[in-house]
Motif scaffolding. Structure first.
Motif, PDB file in Angstrom:
ATOM      1  N   THR A 219      -3.210 -59.526  36.027  1.00  0.00           N
ATOM      2  CA  THR A 219      -1.885 -60.165  36.003  1.00  0.00           C
ATOM      3  C   THR A 219      -0.810 -59.090  35.874  1.00  0.00           C
ATOM      4  N   LEU A 220       0.091 -59.063  36.843  1.00  0.00           N
ATOM      5  CA  LEU A 220       1.190 -58.091  36.796  1.00  0.00           C
ATOM      6  C   LEU A 220       2.487 -58.839  36.493  1.00  0.00           C
ATOM      7  N   LEU A 221       3.071 -58.492  35.359  1.00  0.00           N
ATOM      8  CA  LEU A 221       4.306 -59.174  34.928  1.00  0.00           C
ATOM      9  C   LEU A 221       5.454 -58.185  34.840  1.00  0.00           C
ATOM     10  N   VAL A 222       6.654 -58.648  35.096  1.00  0.00           N
ATOM     11  CA  VAL A 222       7.826 -57.801  34.864  1.00  0.00           C
ATOM     12  C   VAL A 222       8.759 -58.497  33.878  1.00  0.00           C
ATOM     13  N   VAL A 223       9.418 -57.682  33.062  1.00  0.00           N
ATOM     14  CA  VAL A 223      10.410 -58.210  32.122  1.00  0.00           C
ATOM     15  C   VAL A 223      11.754 -57.636  32.546  1.00  0.00           C
ATOM     16  N   GLY A 224      12.654 -58.503  32.950  1.00  0.00           N
ATOM     17  CA  GLY A 224      13.916 -58.004  33.481  1.00  0.00           C
ATOM     18  C   GLY A 224      15.111 -58.816  33.021  1.00  0.00           C
ATOM     19  N   SER A 225      16.255 -58.343  33.483  1.00  0.00           N
ATOM     20  CA  SER A 225      17.526 -59.009  33.221  1.00  0.00           C
ATOM     21  C   SER A 225      18.549 -58.209  34.004  1.00  0.00           C
ATOM     22  N   GLY A 226      19.631 -58.830  34.390  1.00  0.00           N
ATOM     23  CA  GLY A 226      20.643 -58.027  35.054  1.00  0.00           C
ATOM     24  C   GLY A 226      21.334 -57.089  34.078  1.00  0.00           C
ATOM     25  N   LYS A 227      21.213 -57.363  32.806  1.00  0.00           N
ATOM     26  CA  LYS A 227      22.051 -56.704  31.800  1.00  0.00           C
ATOM     27  C   LYS A 227      21.260 -55.719  30.945  1.00  0.00           C
ATOM     28  N   GLY A 228      21.919 -54.656  30.512  1.00  0.00           N
ATOM     29  CA  GLY A 228      21.296 -53.720  29.583  1.00  0.00           C
ATOM     30  C   GLY A 228      21.552 -54.160  28.148  1.00  0.00           C
ATOM     31  N   GLY A 229      20.674 -53.751  27.259  1.00  0.00           N
ATOM     32  CA  GLY A 229      20.901 -53.968  25.836  1.00  0.00           C
ATOM     33  C   GLY A 229      20.632 -55.373  25.339  1.00  0.00           C
ATOM     34  N   VAL A 230      20.039 -56.219  26.162  1.00  0.00           N
ATOM     35  CA  VAL A 230      19.802 -57.609  25.738  1.00  0.00           C
ATOM     36  C   VAL A 230      18.441 -57.780  25.069  1.00  0.00           C
TER      37      VAL A 230
END
Ligand code: ADP
Ligand code: MG
Length: 327
Positions: free
Chosen positions: A29-40
Protein backbone atom coordinates in the motif's frame (compact mmCIF):
# COMPACT_ATOMS: atom_id res chain seq x y z
CA UNK A 1 -17.66 16.53 6.55
CA UNK A 2 -19.16 13.21 5.78
CA UNK A 3 -18.54 10.13 7.86
CA UNK A 4 -20.80 7.81 5.90
CA UNK A 5 -18.99 4.54 5.14
CA UNK A 6 -20.56 4.44 1.65
CA UNK A 7 -17.92 6.96 0.54
CA UNK A 8 -15.21 4.41 1.27
CA UNK A 9 -15.64 2.58 -1.99
CA UNK A 10 -14.04 3.88 -5.18
CA UNK A 11 -15.89 3.73 -8.41
CA UNK A 12 -14.81 1.28 -11.07
CA UNK A 13 -13.59 3.99 -13.47
CA UNK A 14 -11.01 5.16 -10.92
CA UNK A 15 -9.85 1.62 -10.33
CA UNK A 16 -9.57 1.01 -14.06
CA UNK A 17 -7.44 4.10 -14.75
CA UNK A 18 -5.16 3.56 -11.77
CA UNK A 19 -4.46 -0.04 -12.64
CA UNK A 20 -2.25 1.17 -15.50
CA UNK A 21 0.28 2.90 -13.25
CA UNK A 22 3.28 1.18 -11.69
CA UNK A 23 3.47 -0.51 -8.35
CA UNK A 24 6.67 -0.92 -6.38
CA UNK A 25 7.63 -4.48 -5.73
CA UNK A 26 6.84 -5.71 -2.21
CA UNK A 27 5.02 -2.54 -1.20
CA UNK A 28 1.43 -3.45 -0.64
CA UNK A 29 0.00 0.00 0.00
CA UNK A 30 1.47 3.32 -1.09
CA UNK A 31 -0.01 6.32 0.69
CA UNK A 32 0.75 10.02 0.48
CA UNK A 33 0.07 12.66 3.11
CA UNK A 34 -0.40 16.07 1.56
CA UNK A 35 -1.99 19.47 1.70
CA UNK A 36 -1.66 22.59 -0.35
CA UNK A 37 -0.40 24.39 2.73
CA UNK A 38 2.79 24.28 4.77
CA UNK A 39 2.83 24.08 8.54
CA UNK A 40 -0.56 22.40 8.95
CA UNK A 41 0.87 19.16 10.34
CA UNK A 42 1.57 16.88 7.36
CA UNK A 43 4.83 15.59 8.83
CA UNK A 44 3.32 15.23 12.31
CA UNK A 45 0.43 13.24 10.85
CA UNK A 46 2.74 11.13 8.65
CA UNK A 47 5.01 10.19 11.57
CA UNK A 48 2.25 9.42 14.05
CA UNK A 49 0.11 7.58 11.52
CA UNK A 50 3.12 5.45 10.56
CA UNK A 51 3.87 4.56 14.17
CA UNK A 52 0.18 3.93 14.95
CA UNK A 53 -0.09 1.56 11.97
CA UNK A 54 3.08 -0.26 13.05
CA UNK A 55 1.67 -0.64 16.56
CA UNK A 56 -1.40 -2.25 15.01
CA UNK A 57 0.89 -4.92 13.60
CA UNK A 58 1.59 -3.58 10.08
CA UNK A 59 5.05 -3.35 8.52
CA UNK A 60 5.48 0.33 7.72
CA UNK A 61 7.94 2.58 5.89
CA UNK A 62 8.02 6.37 5.93
CA UNK A 63 9.62 8.37 3.14
CA UNK A 64 10.29 12.05 3.62
CA UNK A 65 9.22 13.61 0.34
CA UNK A 66 10.28 17.10 1.31
CA UNK A 67 13.74 17.75 -0.13
CA UNK A 68 13.85 21.42 0.82
CA UNK A 69 12.63 21.08 4.39
CA UNK A 70 12.88 17.47 5.56
CA UNK A 71 11.23 17.10 8.98
CA UNK A 72 11.31 13.35 9.48
CA UNK A 73 14.89 13.18 10.87
CA UNK A 74 14.16 15.60 13.70
CA UNK A 75 10.70 14.22 14.42
CA UNK A 76 12.15 10.72 14.77
CA UNK A 77 15.35 11.64 16.58
CA UNK A 78 17.93 10.99 13.86
CA UNK A 79 19.31 14.47 13.39
CA UNK A 80 22.42 15.07 11.32
CA UNK A 81 24.04 18.26 12.51
CA UNK A 82 27.25 18.12 10.49
CA UNK A 83 27.04 19.23 6.88
CA UNK A 84 27.29 16.42 4.35
CA UNK A 85 30.23 16.62 1.95
CA UNK A 86 30.72 15.71 -1.72
CA UNK A 87 29.47 12.28 -2.66
CA UNK A 88 27.83 11.83 0.72
CA UNK A 89 25.31 14.40 -0.43
CA UNK A 90 25.02 13.46 -4.05
CA UNK A 91 25.53 9.72 -4.03
CA UNK A 92 22.14 8.56 -2.83
CA UNK A 93 20.37 10.49 -5.51
CA UNK A 94 22.73 10.08 -8.41
CA UNK A 95 22.61 6.33 -8.92
CA UNK A 96 21.80 5.14 -12.36
CA UNK A 97 20.41 1.84 -13.49
CA UNK A 98 19.41 -1.09 -11.40
CA UNK A 99 21.13 -1.34 -8.06
CA UNK A 100 22.48 -4.59 -6.72
CA UNK A 101 20.84 -5.47 -3.41
CA UNK A 102 24.05 -4.62 -1.52
CA UNK A 103 24.16 -1.15 -3.13
CA UNK A 104 20.67 -0.22 -2.08
CA UNK A 105 20.23 2.39 0.60
CA UNK A 106 19.28 0.96 3.96
CA UNK A 107 16.43 2.71 5.71
CA UNK A 108 16.82 3.47 9.41
CA UNK A 109 14.55 1.76 11.88
CA UNK A 110 12.80 3.95 14.47
CA UNK A 111 9.81 3.11 16.63
CA UNK A 112 9.20 0.03 14.51
CA UNK A 113 9.10 1.87 11.17
CA UNK A 114 11.61 2.08 8.34
CA UNK A 115 12.48 5.66 7.51
CA UNK A 116 14.35 7.45 4.75
CA UNK A 117 14.96 11.16 4.26
CA UNK A 118 17.25 13.42 2.30
CA UNK A 119 18.00 14.83 5.74
CA UNK A 120 20.11 11.73 6.46
CA UNK A 121 22.65 12.95 3.90
CA UNK A 122 22.71 16.69 4.44
CA UNK A 123 23.31 18.63 7.63
CA UNK A 124 20.19 20.10 9.18
CA UNK A 125 21.35 23.65 8.55
CA UNK A 126 22.84 22.86 5.16
CA UNK A 127 21.00 24.28 2.18
CA UNK A 128 20.41 22.18 -0.88
CA UNK A 129 18.81 23.59 -3.94
CA UNK A 130 17.66 20.92 -6.34
CA UNK A 131 15.81 22.43 -9.27
CA UNK A 132 12.09 21.88 -8.80
CA UNK A 133 11.91 19.81 -11.97
CA UNK A 134 14.30 17.19 -10.60
CA UNK A 135 12.33 16.66 -7.42
CA UNK A 136 10.31 14.04 -9.27
CA UNK A 137 13.48 12.14 -10.10
CA UNK A 138 14.55 12.48 -6.50
CA UNK A 139 11.41 10.86 -5.13
CA UNK A 140 11.57 8.11 -7.74
CA UNK A 141 15.13 7.37 -6.79
CA UNK A 142 14.31 7.13 -3.10
CA UNK A 143 11.32 4.90 -3.77
CA UNK A 144 13.30 2.46 -5.90
CA UNK A 145 16.82 2.62 -4.40
CA UNK A 146 15.89 2.04 -0.80
CA UNK A 147 15.80 -1.49 0.48
CA UNK A 148 12.32 -1.22 1.95
CA UNK A 149 11.81 -4.97 2.12
CA UNK A 150 8.21 -6.10 2.31
CA UNK A 151 5.89 -3.39 3.56
CA UNK A 152 2.19 -3.29 4.26
CA UNK A 153 2.34 0.51 4.05
CA UNK A 154 4.78 3.02 2.64
CA UNK A 155 3.79 6.55 3.60
CA UNK A 156 5.22 9.52 1.71
CA UNK A 157 5.24 12.79 3.63
CA UNK A 158 4.76 15.41 0.90
CA UNK A 159 5.90 19.02 0.76
CA UNK A 160 3.17 21.66 0.41
CA UNK A 161 1.73 22.58 -2.93
CA UNK A 162 0.82 20.88 -6.16
CA UNK A 163 4.21 20.79 -7.89
CA UNK A 164 6.90 18.16 -7.67
CA UNK A 165 7.28 15.50 -6.42
CA UNK A 166 3.49 15.23 -6.31
CA UNK A 167 3.18 15.29 -10.11
CA UNK A 168 5.67 12.46 -10.63
CA UNK A 169 4.13 10.32 -7.91
CA UNK A 170 0.64 10.78 -9.29
CA UNK A 171 1.62 10.25 -12.91
CA UNK A 172 3.82 7.20 -12.52
CA UNK A 173 2.73 5.29 -9.48
CA UNK A 174 -0.39 3.62 -8.41
CA UNK A 175 -1.08 5.49 -5.21
CA UNK A 176 -3.49 3.62 -3.01
CA UNK A 177 -4.58 6.72 -1.23
CA UNK A 178 -3.94 10.32 -0.32
CA UNK A 179 -4.68 11.78 3.10
CA UNK A 180 -5.21 15.51 3.22
CA UNK A 181 -4.24 17.51 6.26
CA UNK A 182 -5.74 20.88 7.00
CA UNK A 183 -6.41 23.21 9.90
CA UNK A 184 -9.97 24.50 10.40
CA UNK A 185 -9.08 27.90 8.92
CA UNK A 186 -10.23 29.07 5.52
CA UNK A 187 -6.70 30.05 4.58
CA UNK A 188 -5.61 26.41 4.93
CA UNK A 189 -8.80 24.91 3.55
CA UNK A 190 -8.49 26.86 0.30
CA UNK A 191 -5.07 25.33 -0.35
CA UNK A 192 -6.24 21.91 0.77
CA UNK A 193 -9.07 22.14 -1.76
CA UNK A 194 -6.48 22.72 -4.47
CA UNK A 195 -4.58 19.61 -3.40
CA UNK A 196 -7.83 17.67 -3.41
CA UNK A 197 -8.59 18.86 -6.94
CA UNK A 198 -5.13 17.80 -8.09
CA UNK A 199 -5.49 14.27 -6.70
CA UNK A 200 -9.01 13.95 -8.10
CA UNK A 201 -7.86 15.12 -11.55
CA UNK A 202 -5.46 12.22 -11.77
CA UNK A 203 -7.75 9.67 -10.13
CA UNK A 204 -5.78 9.24 -6.96
CA UNK A 205 -8.25 8.09 -4.31
CA UNK A 206 -8.44 10.62 -1.51
CA UNK A 207 -9.12 8.58 1.61
CA UNK A 208 -10.21 11.54 3.66
CA UNK A 209 -9.15 14.58 5.54
CA UNK A 210 -7.39 15.02 8.87
CA UNK A 211 -8.35 18.23 10.60
CA UNK A 212 -5.34 19.21 12.65
CA UNK A 213 -4.91 21.89 15.32
CA UNK A 214 -8.63 21.66 15.77
CA UNK A 215 -9.19 23.48 19.04
CA UNK A 216 -7.12 23.49 22.19
CA UNK A 217 -8.12 21.76 25.41
CA UNK A 218 -6.99 23.81 28.39
CA UNK A 219 -4.89 21.51 30.59
CA UNK A 220 -6.11 23.36 33.70
CA UNK A 221 -9.86 23.66 33.29
CA UNK A 222 -10.50 21.37 30.31
CA UNK A 223 -12.27 24.13 28.38
CA UNK A 224 -11.98 23.94 24.62
CA UNK A 225 -10.54 27.06 23.00
CA UNK A 226 -10.61 27.69 19.26
CA UNK A 227 -7.16 29.00 18.37
CA UNK A 228 -7.70 29.32 14.64
CA UNK A 229 -10.84 30.96 13.31
CA UNK A 230 -13.21 28.24 12.14
CA UNK A 231 -13.98 28.33 8.45
CA UNK A 232 -17.13 30.22 7.55
CA UNK A 233 -17.16 29.19 3.91
CA UNK A 234 -18.55 25.92 2.66
CA UNK A 235 -16.30 24.05 0.23
CA UNK A 236 -18.43 21.34 -1.24
CA UNK A 237 -15.67 18.99 -2.39
CA UNK A 238 -13.71 19.23 0.84
CA UNK A 239 -16.78 19.10 3.05
CA UNK A 240 -17.91 15.90 1.34
CA UNK A 241 -14.69 14.10 2.20
CA UNK A 242 -14.58 11.55 4.95
CA UNK A 243 -13.26 13.12 8.15
CA UNK A 244 -10.58 10.65 9.17
CA UNK A 245 -9.92 12.41 12.42
CA UNK A 246 -9.78 15.66 14.27
CA UNK A 247 -6.60 16.38 16.22
CA UNK A 248 -6.51 19.07 18.89
CA UNK A 249 -3.63 21.44 19.35
CA UNK A 250 -1.50 20.00 22.10
CA UNK A 251 1.86 21.46 23.15
CA UNK A 252 2.97 17.87 23.85
CA UNK A 253 2.56 17.06 20.15
CA UNK A 254 4.88 19.91 19.16
CA UNK A 255 7.36 19.14 21.92
CA UNK A 256 7.42 15.45 21.05
CA UNK A 257 8.15 16.33 17.43
CA UNK A 258 11.10 18.48 18.43
CA UNK A 259 12.39 15.84 20.84
CA UNK A 260 12.28 13.13 18.22
CA UNK A 261 9.67 10.99 19.94
CA UNK A 262 6.25 10.83 18.27
CA UNK A 263 3.38 11.85 20.54
CA UNK A 264 1.73 8.43 20.09
CA UNK A 265 4.78 7.04 21.91
CA UNK A 266 5.39 9.82 24.46
CA UNK A 267 1.73 10.39 25.43
CA UNK A 268 -0.12 7.17 24.71
CA UNK A 269 -3.22 8.20 26.69
CA UNK A 270 -3.63 11.71 25.22
CA UNK A 271 -6.57 12.77 23.02
CA UNK A 272 -4.06 13.37 20.20
CA UNK A 273 -2.87 9.76 20.38
CA UNK A 274 -6.44 8.47 20.52
CA UNK A 275 -7.16 10.44 17.34
CA UNK A 276 -4.12 9.00 15.56
CA UNK A 277 -5.01 5.44 16.54
CA UNK A 278 -8.52 6.00 15.22
CA UNK A 279 -7.15 7.44 11.95
CA UNK A 280 -4.84 4.44 11.52
CA UNK A 281 -7.77 2.02 12.02
CA UNK A 282 -9.90 3.91 9.52
CA UNK A 283 -7.11 3.94 6.96
CA UNK A 284 -6.69 0.19 7.31
CA UNK A 285 -10.42 -0.39 6.89
CA UNK A 286 -10.66 1.85 3.84
CA UNK A 287 -7.64 0.28 2.16
CA UNK A 288 -8.91 -3.25 2.75
CA UNK A 289 -12.38 -2.26 1.50
CA UNK A 290 -10.91 -0.71 -1.65
CA UNK A 291 -8.76 -3.78 -2.20
CA UNK A 292 -11.76 -6.09 -1.94
CA UNK A 293 -13.73 -3.85 -4.31
CA UNK A 294 -10.86 -3.79 -6.81
CA UNK A 295 -10.51 -7.56 -6.73
CA UNK A 296 -14.24 -7.98 -7.23
CA UNK A 297 -14.56 -5.46 -10.06
CA UNK A 298 -11.47 -6.10 -12.14
CA UNK A 299 -9.84 -9.44 -11.41
CA UNK A 300 -8.37 -9.73 -14.90
CA UNK A 301 -6.83 -6.25 -14.90
CA UNK A 302 -5.31 -6.75 -11.48
CA UNK A 303 -3.55 -9.89 -12.66
CA UNK A 304 -2.01 -8.10 -15.63
CA UNK A 305 -0.59 -5.40 -13.44
CA UNK A 306 3.06 -6.27 -12.86
CA UNK A 307 5.25 -4.52 -10.33
CA UNK A 308 7.88 -2.20 -11.80
CA UNK A 309 11.49 -2.35 -10.71
CA UNK A 310 14.41 0.03 -10.86
CA UNK A 311 15.37 -1.03 -14.39
CA UNK A 312 12.04 0.04 -15.75
CA UNK A 313 11.90 3.26 -13.80
CA UNK A 314 13.58 6.31 -15.21
CA UNK A 315 16.70 7.02 -13.19
CA UNK A 316 18.14 10.26 -11.96
CA UNK A 317 20.46 11.91 -14.39
CA UNK A 318 23.28 14.05 -13.13
CA UNK A 319 23.82 15.57 -9.79
CA UNK A 320 20.59 16.84 -8.37
CA UNK A 321 22.07 18.99 -5.70
CA UNK A 322 24.43 20.80 -8.05
CA UNK A 323 21.56 21.32 -10.45
CA UNK A 324 23.55 19.79 -13.27
CA UNK A 325 21.58 17.52 -15.47
CA UNK A 326 22.53 15.16 -18.25
CA UNK A 327 19.89 15.16 -20.89
N1 ADP B 1 -1.83 18.90 16.83
C1 ADP B 1 -0.74 19.63 17.06
N2 ADP B 1 -0.55 20.25 18.26
C2 ADP B 1 0.55 21.01 18.49
N3 ADP B 1 1.52 21.24 17.59
C3 ADP B 1 1.39 20.66 16.38
C4 ADP B 1 0.27 19.82 16.05
N4 ADP B 1 0.44 19.39 14.77
C5 ADP B 1 1.60 19.92 14.34
N5 ADP B 1 2.17 20.68 15.30
C6 ADP B 1 3.42 21.46 15.20
O1 ADP B 1 3.24 22.41 14.14
C7 ADP B 1 4.43 22.57 13.40
C8 ADP B 1 4.17 22.24 11.92
O2 ADP B 1 3.86 20.86 11.83
P1 ADP B 1 4.44 19.96 10.65
O3 ADP B 1 3.96 18.58 10.92
O4 ADP B 1 5.91 20.18 10.50
O5 ADP B 1 3.65 20.60 9.42
P2 ADP B 1 3.90 20.44 7.83
O6 ADP B 1 4.59 19.14 7.60
O7 ADP B 1 2.51 20.49 7.25
O8 ADP B 1 4.70 21.62 7.39
C9 ADP B 1 5.45 21.66 14.04
O9 ADP B 1 6.20 22.43 14.95
C10 ADP B 1 4.62 20.63 14.78
O10 ADP B 1 5.28 20.11 15.91
MG1 MG C 1 6.41 18.70 6.59
Amino acid sequence: METDSSSLEMNSLQLHKRARRARIENIRTLLVVGSGKGGVGKSTVSVNLAVALARQGASVGLLDGDAYGPSIPMMLGVRKKKAGQGSEVTLPLAHRGKLAPEQMLKPLLRYGIKIMSVGFFIGEEQAVAPMPDVLGAFIRQLLYSVDWGELDYLIVDLPPGNGEPQATLCRELQLDGALLVTTPQDIARIDTSKALAMFRDVDVPVLGVVQNMDGFLCPHCGERVEIFPRSREARAQLDDLLLLGSIPLDPAAAESGDRGQPVVVSKPESPVTTAFICIAKQVTTIIETNRTTAARQAPAENQEEAPVNQEEAETVKGDIFNNERED
